[in-house]
Design a protein around this motif. Structure first.
Motif, short mmCIF file in Angstrom:
data_model
loop_
_atom_site.label_atom_id
_atom_site.label_comp_id
_atom_site.label_asym_id
_atom_site.label_seq_id
_atom_site.Cartn_x
_atom_site.Cartn_y
_atom_site.Cartn_z
N ALA A 1 0.81 -1.22 0.00
CA ALA A 1 0.00 0.00 0.00
C ALA A 1 0.84 1.28 0.00
CB ALA A 1 -0.99 0.01 1.17
N MET B 1 1.70 4.85 -1.23
CA MET B 1 0.71 5.86 -1.66
C MET B 1 0.76 6.08 -3.17
SD MET B 1 -1.32 6.79 0.65
CE MET B 1 -1.33 5.07 1.06
N GLU B 2 1.94 5.99 -3.76
CA GLU B 2 2.04 6.07 -5.23
C GLU B 2 1.80 4.68 -5.79
OE1 GLU B 2 5.43 7.05 -8.63
OE2 GLU B 2 5.92 5.93 -6.84
N THR B 3 0.75 4.52 -6.58
CA THR B 3 0.58 3.23 -7.24
C THR B 3 1.64 3.09 -8.33
OG1 THR B 3 -0.98 4.13 -8.83
CG2 THR B 3 -1.92 3.20 -6.82
N PRO C 1 -2.89 11.28 -7.45
CA PRO C 1 -3.88 10.21 -7.36
C PRO C 1 -3.34 9.10 -6.45
CG PRO C 1 -2.64 10.00 -9.40
CD PRO C 1 -2.09 11.21 -8.69
N GLY C 2 -4.15 8.64 -5.52
CA GLY C 2 -3.71 7.53 -4.68
C GLY C 2 -4.72 6.41 -4.65
N CYS D 1 8.75 9.70 1.51
CA CYS D 1 8.71 9.58 0.04
C CYS D 1 8.10 10.83 -0.59
CB CYS D 1 7.98 8.32 -0.39
SG CYS D 1 6.18 8.43 -0.41
N TYR E 1 5.00 11.57 -1.38
CA TYR E 1 3.84 11.45 -2.27
C TYR E 1 2.56 11.94 -1.60
CZ TYR E 1 1.20 9.49 -6.18
OH TYR E 1 0.40 9.32 -7.28
N CYS E 2 2.42 11.66 -0.32
CA CYS E 2 1.22 12.11 0.40
C CYS E 2 1.37 13.53 0.89
CB CYS E 2 0.92 11.19 1.58
SG CYS E 2 2.03 11.45 3.00
N ILE F 1 -3.76 9.50 4.40
CA ILE F 1 -2.88 8.39 4.79
C ILE F 1 -1.44 8.72 4.43
CG2 ILE F 1 -2.28 5.95 4.45
CD1 ILE F 1 -5.22 5.46 3.67
N ARG G 1 2.10 6.57 4.52
CA ARG G 1 2.56 5.21 4.72
C ARG G 1 4.01 5.15 5.21
NH1 ARG G 1 0.36 0.28 5.91
NH2 ARG G 1 0.88 -1.33 4.39
#
Lengths: 777, 184
Positions: free
Chosen positions: A192, A194-196, B47-48, B104, B106-107, B138, B140
Motif C-alpha cells: 500500500a 501511496m504512489e501506485t 492520485p492515490g 517519500c 507522495y502524500c 494516509i 505510509r
C-alpha cells in the motif's frame, strides 16, 4: 566529524513540500498513449474464449493485446507470462491490454472485452498446496528455465526448498528438558505505497528501448528486459525519478514488461501504464504470507538447545521473488539467539494468490512473528521472565548463525545492550500484565530482532562525483530516493570527506541507467553501506586528483598536501594552496595555458566474501553484518469487547553509527507504524474462488493519524568496521519485531495463544471463546 | 451553458485556481484531479485511490480541504481553488521541512493542504479537531509523529492566522447553489 551524526535537512525537502517533486505518473506528453488492463476475476481458471471484436473497432484504440507469443519471465524461475496465456492463476492477473489515445477510451475498450472462463479448484493456503493430492499450479515446473541456485520440485507445488542443517538434532533434543511446539499462520497482504506503480515505455526506430518506472530496481529492469526480449543491454535505458514509497513492493519487475509490450504493439509509441489502487493491490505483487510450525527446546535453566522449523511461504501463483524470500526466511530462521542445533525447511509454495514481492524486512518480520511467539510460549512453560530468556540466549560475537557464519564484534551488533535499554524504557520491573480495573488490562510484549541482507553476492554500487566550476560537486548514485533519505546521507558522507559545505554537494535524485553508475537495487537496507563506501572512494579519488593538480601547479610533492576549507594546501604552510574552485575544471595559468580538466571522482563497491547457501546444509555467508534490536509494545485490552489500543511502541536498535538522528528516528518510527498495521489489521481476505475481497484503502486499512501509539526510539552504536563511519542498515529493522511484540502483548493480556495475523479483536474473541468453552472455534 | 447527457462531450470552462482564472476544455465527467494534473500541469495533487480514501489529492476549495478525486471539474467552477502550487513559503511547509514530516513525499502535498486548511479555519484547534482533520489522509512512510510536530509547532508559534494562502480571496462560502446553478 562535522557532518556525520547531524540532523541536516533532507536534500529533497523543499521540492517535496511544495508539490514540485516529480514522480513517474506526473509525466505527461502530447503523443502519449494509455494502457488499460483486463484482469482475471477468478483465482484459478482456464481461459476458454476471448472476444476482442468490439474493442478493436472503437475510436482511438491503437492495439489490443492478449497472451501468447510472449516469453516466460521470473527472476529465478521463468514460470510467468507477462500476460496470461490459456490459464489464469490468481485474481487480478493480466489477461489483456488495450492501448488507446486517452485513458478513458482505453478503459471503455477494455470493458468491452468479453472473456469466458472455466474455473478450476483453488489453493488458498500453503498447507493445502503441500498436500500430495492438491492440484498442481504449474504442471511443467521441472521444465522451466531457471538459475542454478533454486530447487523446484517437479510434480509438487514446491517452487523452492532451502534446508538449514546445523549441529546435531538428536543431541539437541536429548539436552532439552522443556519443549514447545506451535503453529502460526498469516495471509498475504499489501505494501500500500501511496504512489501506485506506474511505467512508461517507448521504442525508437534504432531499437533503443526507453523505460521510465516507479521502481526500486531500474538496473534490474534493464537487465531483465534485455534478457527476456533479446535486446542489447546497453540499448535498454531506464529512468527512475522520485518514488512514492516502495517498501520492497517496487523491487519486482512487472508493469515495465507490460509497458514494453504495449509500446511494441503500438509502433514503439510512448505508452503509460498506471495501476489503479485496486490493480496495485491485486495485479502487482503483494506481501508474502506464511504458515509455520516451530518446535523449540531448552534446558531447565532456559538455555536454547534445539529447534526444528517448517516454513511454508505463500508465494502465490508465480515464484518471481518468492523463492528468494523463502531463502531469506531460512537464513535468519530463528530469532537472534545462539542455538547450536537447528533444522529448518523453508519451502516456497505455489498457491492461487497474488504472487509475492519483497516487503520491508524481507521475510524477517514474518519469521520473527512465529519465532518470537514461540519464545514467549517457552518462557511461559518454563515459568521464566521472557526478557531474561532472550537476554541469556542473545546472539554474541563468537556465536554462529543458522547458516554457520561465525560472528565477530563487527558483524553483529550488541543485542544485550539493546535488551538492557528496552527493559528500562518499558519499566519492565513494574510488571508485564497490569489490571487497570474497569475491564481494562495493560500488557507489555517484546521481541528481539536481527537481519542481514541476502542480495546477490556480486551486487555492485557505484558513485560519481562531478565538480562544478565553483568547486561544488554533483553527487550521482544509482540509489533510488524511495523516501528513506539515503541520498542525503550520501551527501553528508561526501561533504565530510571532501570537507566542503553540505550545500555544495548537489544531489541528483533521478536515476538513469545510461548515465548513473549502478546500484544493484535499492533494497535490503544496503543503500548507505554500499553506496556510502562507493561515495568515500569517489571522494578519495577526487581528492587525489585535486592534490596531484596542486602538486604540479605549486611544485611540491603530492604527499605534502592536505585538504580543508574547500582548499588544497601545504601541510606546513596552509597559506600556500589552491581552492577547489581554482582546480575544479583544471588549472589555468595567468598566460592562458591550462592543465588537467574537470575533476571527476569515481568509486564503486562490492560486498566481500559473500557466498551462496550450500543446498544440503544451508551453510554460507549471505550478508556482511547483522543489525540487531529489541522492541516492545504496550497495549490496553478491553476484556469484555476484546478491542484494544496500542499505547506505546518502543525500539532500541544497534545502528552502528547514527548518521542523521532525525532521519534514523523517522525510519524506525515509520517502520514501527507499518509493522503494527501489518500485525494488527492488514490482510487480504480471500473467498473460495481465491478472490481478494478487500482491494481498497477503505477495506484494507493502514494506520491513520490518531490511531498511532506513542513511539519511542533509541539507538546503540556498535560500529561495523567495513562500513562508512561504522553505520549499519536500519531501513527495515523498526518493522521486524512489531507483529511479534504485539502478538505477545495481546496473548498475555487475553490469556490465550494468538498465533495468527492480523490480531483483530475478532481473533482474540474467537480464541478467548474457545478457551472459555474448551472448544476452539 | 447547456450540458448534454453525453459524458464524452467537451466543454470549455473557467476555473479560478491559485488566484488566476484559467480556461480549459474538459469532458463533463472529468474529475477535478485529472483536470488539474492533465490539463493544467498542476501535478502536486496526487492520485492515490480515486476513491476518497487516501487524501493525496487534497486541494483547498473555499477554505475547506476537498479531495479532488471526489469532485467533478465542473463542480469547481466559480469556486476558489488553491492547490499546493499556490502555497509557497507557508509556515506549515517550513515546519514540514524542519520536522522531517515527509519521507517519500507522495502524500505530502495532501497533508500540507489539509493542515493548512485546518489552520485557516481554526488557528488553535484542540487535539480532537486535529485528529478529525488529519485522519482523512494516509501517510505510509512516517509514523505521523513528525507531521503532528510540524502542525503543532505552527499552532504553538501562533503563526497560523497570517497563513492565508497567497492569492486566496475570501469566498462567500455561505452561498449554496445547486449543480446546474453553478454551471449557468
Amino acid at each position: 566529524m562535522v557532518m556525520i551524526g547531524k540532523s541536516v535537512a533532507r536534500k529533497d525537502a523543499w521540492e517535496k513540500v511544495t508539490g514540485q517533486a516529480k514522480y513517474t505518473g506526473d509525466s505527461q506528453e502530447g503523443d502519449m498513449l494509455y494502457v488499460e488492463k483486463v484482469i482475471s476475476p477468478y483465482g484459478h481458471a482456464l481461459i476458454k474464449k476471448i472476444d476482442l471484436s468490439r474493442a478493436r473497432q472503437l475510436a482511438g484504440v491503437k492495439a489490443v493485446i492478449t497472451g501468447g507469443n510472449l516469453p516466460l519471465t521470473g527472476e529465478e524461475i521463468r514460470d510467468r507470462y507477462p500476460i496470461a496465456y490459456k490459464r489464469v492463476r490468481y485474481h487480478g492477473e493480466v489477461v489483456a491490454l488495450v492501448v488507446a489515445d486517452t485513458p478513458k477510451r482505453a478503459r471503455q475498450a477494455a470493458d468491452t472485452i468479453h472473456i469466458t472462463y472455466a474455473p478450476l479448484p483453488v489453493i488458498n493456503t500453503p498447507r493445502q498446496a503441500l498436500d500430495p493430492k492438491a492440484p498442481l499450479i504449474h504442471e511443467d515446473l521441472g521444465q522451466y528455465k531457471k538459475i542454478s541456485k533454486v530447487y523446484p520440485e517437479q510434480g509438487t507445488n514446491i517452487a523452492n526448498r532451502t534446508k538449514i542443517r546445523k549441529g546435531n538434532m538428536l543431541k539437541g533434543w536429548s539436552e532439552s528438558d522443556v519443549v514447545v511446539e506451535e503453529s502460526y499462520s498469516l495471509r498475504p497482504s499489501d505494501h500500500a505505497a501511496m504512489e501506485t506503480r506506474c511505467a512508461l515505455a517507448s521504442i525508437r526506430a534504432d531499437g533503443k528501448v526507453f523505460i521510465t518506472s516507479s521502481s526500486q530496481a531500474p538496473f534490474m529492469i534493464k537487465r531483465l528486459i534485455s534478457e527476456y526480449f533479446g535486446i542489447d543491454i546497453g540499448d535498454v535505458i531506464v529512468t527512475t525519478p522520485l518514488v512514492g514509497g516502495g517498501y520492497g513492493g517496487k523491487a519486482s519487475v512487472q508493469l515495465e514488461l507490460l509497458a514494453y509490450i504495449a509500446s511494441r504493439a503500438s509502433g514503439g509509441r510512448l505508452v503509460k501504464v498506471q495501476n489503479t489502487r485496486e490493480e496495485d493491490m491485486l495485479t502487482s505483487p503483494c506481501h508474502i504470507g506464511l504458515d509455520a510450525t516451530i518446535k523449540l527446546g531448552c534446558s531447565q535453566k532456559g538455555k536454547l538447545k534445539a529447534v526444528k522449523i517448517l516454513y511454508l511461504w505463500d508465494g502465490g501463483a508465480y515464484s518471481d521473488k518468492a523463492v528468494s524470500l523463502s531463502r531469506a526466511g531460512a537464513v535468519d530462521c530463528t530469532g537472534p539467539y545462539q542455538i547450536e542445533n537447528v533444522s529448518c525447511d523453508s519451502l516456497c509454495m505455489y498457491t492461487n494468490h497474488p504472487y509475492a514481492s519483497p516487503y520491508r524486512g524481507y521475510s524477517h518480520s514474518e519469521v520473527l512473528f512465529a519465532f518470537e511467539r514461540t519464545m514467549d510460549s517457552l518462557a511461559n512453560k518454563l515459568g521464566m521472565d521472557p526478557l531474561e530468556l532472550r537476554r541469556m540466549n542473545a546472539i554474541l560475537p563468537g556465536h554462529t548463525t543458522p547458516t554457520q557464519v561465525l560472528l565477530n564484534s563487527s558483524s553483529v551488533g550488541n543485542l544485550p545492550a539493546c535488551i538492557h535499554r528496552l527493559k528500562k524504557l518499558m519499566e519492565w520491573e513494574k510488571g508485564q500484565r497490569i489490571d487497570l480495573g474497569n475491564f481494562k488490562v495493560k500488557a507489555k510484549g517484546i521481541s528481539c530482532v536481527w537481519k542481514t541482507s541476502t542480495i546477490d553476492t556480486n551486487a555492485s554500487s557505484g558513485v560519481i562525483l562531478i565538480f562544478n566550476p565553483d568547486g561544488s560537486v554533483n553527487l550521482v548514485s544509482g540509489v533510488i530516493e524511495i523516501g528513506t533519505g539515503s541520498k542525503t546521507i550520501l551527501a553528508q558522507i561526501v561533504s565530510e570527506r571532501l570537507k566542503i559545505n553540505l550545500e555544495k554537494v548537489k544531489v541528483q535524485m533521478k536515476v538513469n541507467t545510461q548515465s548513473t553508475p549502478e546500484h544493484w537495487k535499492t533494497v535490503a537496507s544496503r543503500g548507505t553501506f554500499m553506496a556510502g563506501r562507493a561515495a568515500l572512494q569517489a571522494a578519495d579519488d577526487a581528492i587525489s586528483q585535486l592534490k596531484h593538480l596542486a602538486s604540479c601547479v605549486l611544485r611540491a610533492p603530492v604527499e605534502d598536501f592536505e585538504i580543508g576549507g574547500e582548499r588544497v594546501f601545504l601541510r606546513d604552510d596552509p597559506s600556500k594552496g589552491l581552492s577547489y574552485k581554482e582546480l575544479a575544471y583544471g588549472y589555468t595559468y595567468p598566460n592562458g595555458n591550462a592543465i588537467g580538466g574537470q575533476i571527476i571522482g569515481r568509486g564503486h563497491y562490492v560486498l566481500r566474501h559473500l557466498t551462496p547457501l550450500n543446498p544440503e546444509t544451508g551453510a554460507g555467508k549471505p550478508g556482511p553484518e547483522w543489525t540487531v534490536g529489541a522492541q516492545g509494545v504496550e497495549v490496553e485490552l478491553d476484556t469484555r469487547e476484546y478491542t484494544y489500543r496500542i499505547t506505546k511502541s518502543i525500539s532500541v536498535i544497534d545502528a552502528g553509527k547514527v548518521m542523521n538522528p532525525k532521519m534514523a528516528e523517522g525510519q524506525i518510527t515509520g517502520a514501527m507504524s507499518m509493522g503494527l498495521a501489518f500485525g494488527g489489521r492488514e490482510t487480504f481476505y480471500f473467498d473460495d474462488l481465491g478472490r481478494v475481497m478487500n482491494p481498497q484503502l477503505r477495506t484494507y486499512r493502514p494506520l491513520r493519524y490518531g490511531e498511532n501509539p506513542e513511539y519511542v526510539c533509541e539507538f546503540i552504536e556498535t560500529p561495523q568496521k567495513d562500513s562508512p563511519y561504522g553505520l549499519r542498515g536500519l531501513g527495515e529493522h523498526g518493522l521486524l519485531g512489531m507483529p511479534a511484540a504485539l502478538g505477545n502483548s495481546l496473548s498475555l493480556a487475553a490469556g490465550v495463544h494468538l498465533n495468527e495475523l492480523p490480531l483483530l479483536p475478532e481473533l482474540i474473541w474467537r480464541k478467548r471463546k474457545g478457551a472459555d468453552e474448551g472448544d476452539l472455534l | 451553458m447547456k450540458i448534454s447527457k453525453d459524458t464524452y462531450q467537451k466543454i470549455t470552462i473557467k476555473l479560478k485556481i491559485n488566484g488566476e482564472i484559467v480556461e480549459t476544455d474538459i469532458h463533463v465527467s472529468d474529475l477535478l484531479l485529472n483536470v488539474l494534473r492533465d490539463k493544467l500541469g498542476l501535478t502536486g495533487a496526487k492520485p492515490g485511490c480515486l476513491n476518497g480514501d487516501c487524501g493525496a489529492c487534497t486541494v483547498i476549495m473555499n477554505q475547506k480541504p476537498m479531495k479532488s478525486c471526489l469532485l467533478l471539474a465542473i463542480e469547481a467552477i466559480r469556486e476558489e481553488i488553491t492547490t499546493i502550487e499556490g502555497l509557497l513559503n507557508s509556515t506549515i511547509q517550513k515546519e514540514f521541512v524542519n520536522h522531517f514530516a515527509f519521507q517519500c513525499g507522495y502524500c505530502t502535498p495532501g497533508f500540507v493542504m489539509v493542515s493548512h486548511a485546518l489552520l485557516m479555519n481554526d488557528p488553535n484547534p484542540d487535539k480532537k479537531t486535529v485528529i478529525e482533520w488529519l485522519s482523512s489522509n494516509i501517510c505510509r512512510c512516517t509514523g505521523y509523529q513528525e507531521i503532528e510536530k510540524a502542525l503543532y509547532s505552527v499552532i504553538k508559534g501562533g503563526n497560523a492566522c497570517g497563513l492565508k494562502p497567497k492569492n486566496t480571496v475570501k469566498s462567500n462560502g455561505a452561498k449554496k447553489t445547486d449543480e446546474t446553478g453553478r454551471l449557468n
